[in-house]
Design a protein around this motif. Structure first.
Motif, mmCIF file in Angstrom:
data_model
loop_
_atom_site.group_PDB
_atom_site.id
_atom_site.type_symbol
_atom_site.label_atom_id
_atom_site.label_comp_id
_atom_site.label_asym_id
_atom_site.label_seq_id
_atom_site.Cartn_x
_atom_site.Cartn_y
_atom_site.Cartn_z
ATOM 1 N N SER A 43 69.132 46.280 59.605
ATOM 2 C CA SER A 43 70.938 45.493 59.424
ATOM 3 C C SER A 43 71.366 45.890 60.047
ATOM 4 O O SER A 43 72.016 44.796 61.062
ATOM 5 C CB SER A 43 71.159 44.969 57.987
ATOM 6 O OG SER A 43 70.170 44.508 56.974
ATOM 7 N N VAL A 44 71.923 47.148 59.964
ATOM 8 C CA VAL A 44 72.479 46.955 61.026
ATOM 9 C C VAL A 44 72.546 47.793 62.454
ATOM 10 O O VAL A 44 72.921 46.923 63.333
ATOM 11 C CB VAL A 44 73.414 48.835 60.319
ATOM 12 C CG1 VAL A 44 74.306 49.920 60.944
ATOM 13 C CG2 VAL A 44 74.114 48.733 58.798
ATOM 14 N N ASN A 51 69.922 46.149 63.908
ATOM 15 C CA ASN A 51 70.579 44.731 64.558
ATOM 16 C C ASN A 51 70.671 43.698 65.262
ATOM 17 O O ASN A 51 71.056 42.907 66.257
ATOM 18 C CB ASN A 51 69.571 43.422 63.830
ATOM 19 C CG ASN A 51 67.805 43.820 63.275
ATOM 20 O OD1 ASN A 51 67.278 45.130 64.458
ATOM 21 N ND2 ASN A 51 67.459 42.933 62.046
ATOM 22 N N LEU A 52 71.999 44.381 64.157
ATOM 23 C CA LEU A 52 74.207 44.409 65.356
ATOM 24 C C LEU A 52 73.888 44.740 65.256
ATOM 25 O O LEU A 52 75.670 43.624 66.789
ATOM 26 C CB LEU A 52 74.502 43.753 62.905
ATOM 27 C CG LEU A 52 76.047 43.428 63.249
ATOM 28 C CD1 LEU A 52 75.805 41.631 62.830
ATOM 29 C CD2 LEU A 52 76.477 43.486 61.880
ATOM 30 N N GLY A 84 74.418 41.517 67.968
ATOM 31 C CA GLY A 84 74.533 40.767 68.056
ATOM 32 C C GLY A 84 74.031 39.872 66.791
ATOM 33 O O GLY A 84 74.118 38.392 66.689
ATOM 34 N N GLU A 85 72.644 40.481 66.461
ATOM 35 C CA GLU A 85 71.495 39.671 66.306
ATOM 36 C C GLU A 85 71.724 39.808 64.243
ATOM 37 O O GLU A 85 71.135 39.792 63.868
ATOM 38 C CB GLU A 85 70.180 39.794 66.529
ATOM 39 C CG GLU A 85 69.237 40.359 67.668
ATOM 40 C CD GLU A 85 69.326 39.043 67.836
ATOM 41 O OE1 GLU A 85 69.167 38.088 66.716
ATOM 42 O OE2 GLU A 85 68.996 38.374 68.664
ATOM 43 N N HIS A 137 69.367 38.593 61.436
ATOM 44 C CA HIS A 137 67.890 39.746 61.239
ATOM 45 C C HIS A 137 68.692 41.090 60.550
ATOM 46 O O HIS A 137 68.687 41.696 60.234
ATOM 47 C CB HIS A 137 67.798 40.235 62.404
ATOM 48 C CG HIS A 137 66.521 39.087 62.475
ATOM 49 N ND1 HIS A 137 65.254 38.050 62.471
ATOM 50 C CD2 HIS A 137 67.289 38.005 63.877
ATOM 51 C CE1 HIS A 137 65.436 37.179 62.794
ATOM 52 N NE2 HIS A 137 66.008 37.242 63.563
ATOM 53 N N LEU A 187 80.392 46.306 57.596
ATOM 54 C CA LEU A 187 80.831 47.261 58.852
ATOM 55 C C LEU A 187 81.488 47.299 59.999
ATOM 56 O O LEU A 187 81.750 48.391 60.691
ATOM 57 C CB LEU A 187 79.166 46.596 59.291
ATOM 58 C CG LEU A 187 78.008 47.617 59.959
ATOM 59 C CD1 LEU A 187 78.017 49.169 59.680
ATOM 60 C CD2 LEU A 187 77.138 47.582 60.874
#
Lengths: 316, 316
Positions: free
Chosen positions: A249-250, A252-253, B158-159, B162, B253
């Motif tokens: 998750s991290v 992907n962000l 920026g995803e 997901h 985060l």
């Protein structure tokens, strides 16, 4: 050779070390925090500790770095609401120390200091960008982007422990549910293993801890796993699955794919790291997959002092 | 008044607009993408479309902005693996266009372009830092930190679609499980509502869509909810709970607390936004709580063209 003072401010004790720019601790001392005495007492104890250390080792220092719990404003040296500190809202820790010692003082959240420690002295030397994850009582994090700390809007960034992996999961101390800390934080983990032992009465863990909860530590779980205990192995692998899901998750962000993992729970070693890597790779977006990397932290027990001193070397 | 061309490159059509610096579309045209013809054909179609537009409106332009799917290297203008584009690995889209028109060309991922669009023309004008979330077929995201796009290590950041909210949740097209896109992406949502209708045969939705899956759209769900249909309301509120949980993880985060939410599914409006805000506030770390804000995107149907043109105004 250059030198700096690193101060690892904890709720119980203050660890202070004189560290060389190649990452060696020349000398260190521990003093009591006396957090119940309030901010002035704590700052006084830091001052006295630094004076004592400098009187014992007569070397010129570049500055003083301080790693501490809570939200830190590193520009101003202000520490906000550190847990387990009495009567402490917003306190400027940097200024009284820079005035006392006439040196530059750098204050950072302890997880961020650990990240800078790995960046300057540890496995982070090799990486441009990475996420530092500390698996201890809590799960802390620090984000390094292009060799700089990422602070976010109000210097509160990096709380990877409070990424939810199951929004209906177990309650976390932060008030949310299913945070990765609620699985990987050492007390949550111990509790989960303790509960699980009821279904696995023949697990070697029971023997090693003599059925005493106080003896149930990550080290004992590892000892049982190393000897092939299936329940202990399953606990470690499951933890890796959960951390791997959070890391995906991290990544992907924020598009950072290297993780440096330290802290007591990381002592599970290879079975944990393999499990994290496997889940992480299988869950992250395809375009990031080739870059996924999970490595152990290099700084171990002295990460607090060294990370704090690295705040100085990082800036000077 | 300054002007720029905005190109919204989609898998089916290319939308091209001439936009003024105050965010008005002076003129726009649509041309077929012909993605099956390969990259050269697509780039040729963009060129022809821009030529046609400029021949119809004789105004000097500052540059050309292009928003497109896939991972984009904005420095080089390279677009990598856009889904639904044939025979397209890494293609430089920026250079042929800057050579053809002798203008600066700015290429960005479409979700990032939408974020810049809100920053320059929309509700982002008021915010220093925010996360743009587009709820459409997919769930896209763009992160603005201190009025700049956050790109991450390899421009794939920026995803937000997901981020996993349940690591054992439903399978997502990306290969992972329980991603927020697997709940909020419009096709996943339609499918979930369709399945749910079996347990709620008397829901107004069934009447509105005449029991035809093809008629089941977010708009029909909203229509039913507006008329008080309990099942429709529960779907929208549940979606807000899930998005709120994802936003809390993201904020913990990266310490950015403002979300601008657009796209077709955001058309659910107030009940959705209230539900997101409530869950988000209740789950985010206490220190961030006072700053939590969820607002609707201002640019609606023309967000693609305007966002792309904003890439130019953002740089010039």
């Amino acid at each position: 050779m250059k030198y700096a003072i690193g101060v690892d401010l904890g709720g119980t004790s203050i660890k202070i070390g004189l560290v060389s720019e190649d990452g060696k601790i020349v000398k260190k001392i521990f003093v009591d925090t006396e957090a119940s005495g309030g901010p002035r007492k704590v700052i006084c104890n830091i001052k006295n500790g630094v004076h004592q250390l400098l009187s014992e080792i007569n070397l010129p220092i570049q500055g003083i770095g301080i790693g501490c719990p809570g939200v830190v404003n590193p520009q101003k040296g202000i520490v906000e609401n550190p847990p387990n500190f009495y009567n402490w809202k917003k306190v400027n820790v940097g200024r009284p120390l820079s005035m006392e010692f006439e040196k530059d003082v750098f204050v950072e959240n302890d997880a961020n200091a650990a990240a800078i420690g790995e960046l300057i002295f540890g496995n982070g030397k090799k990486y441009h960008s990475f996420v530092m994850v500390t698996l201890g009582t809590g799960v802390g994090g620090g984000i390094i982007i292009k060799r700089k700390l990422y602070h976010g809007d109000f210097s509160a960034a990096g709380e990877i422990g409070h990424i939810t992996i199951d929004h209906n999961g177990p309650k976390c101390n932060c008030g949310s549910f299913g945070c990765i800390e609620a699985y990987a934080g050492s007390n949550y983990l111990r509790k989960r293993v303790w509960d699980g032992l009821k279904q696995h009465p023949r697990s070697l863990i029971n023997k090693l801890i003599e059925k005493n909860y106080d003896h149930l530590t990550p080290r004992k779980i590892k000892e049982a796993a190393d000897k092939g205990d299936k329940f202990a192995i399953s606990i470690i692998e499951d933890l890796g699955v959960k951390l791997g899901a959070a890391f995906a998750s991290v990544s992907n962000l924020i598009d950072v794919s290297t993780y440096i993992v330290g802290g007591g729970v990381a002592g599970f070693g290879k079975p944990l790291f393999n499990s994290i890597q496997k889940t992480f790779s299988s869950r992250v977006l395809k375009s990031l997959q080739p870059r996924v990397k999970v490595v152990a932290a290099q700084l171990k027990n002295e990460a607090g002092i060294k990370g704090a001193s690295a705040l100085v070397f990082n800036e000077t």
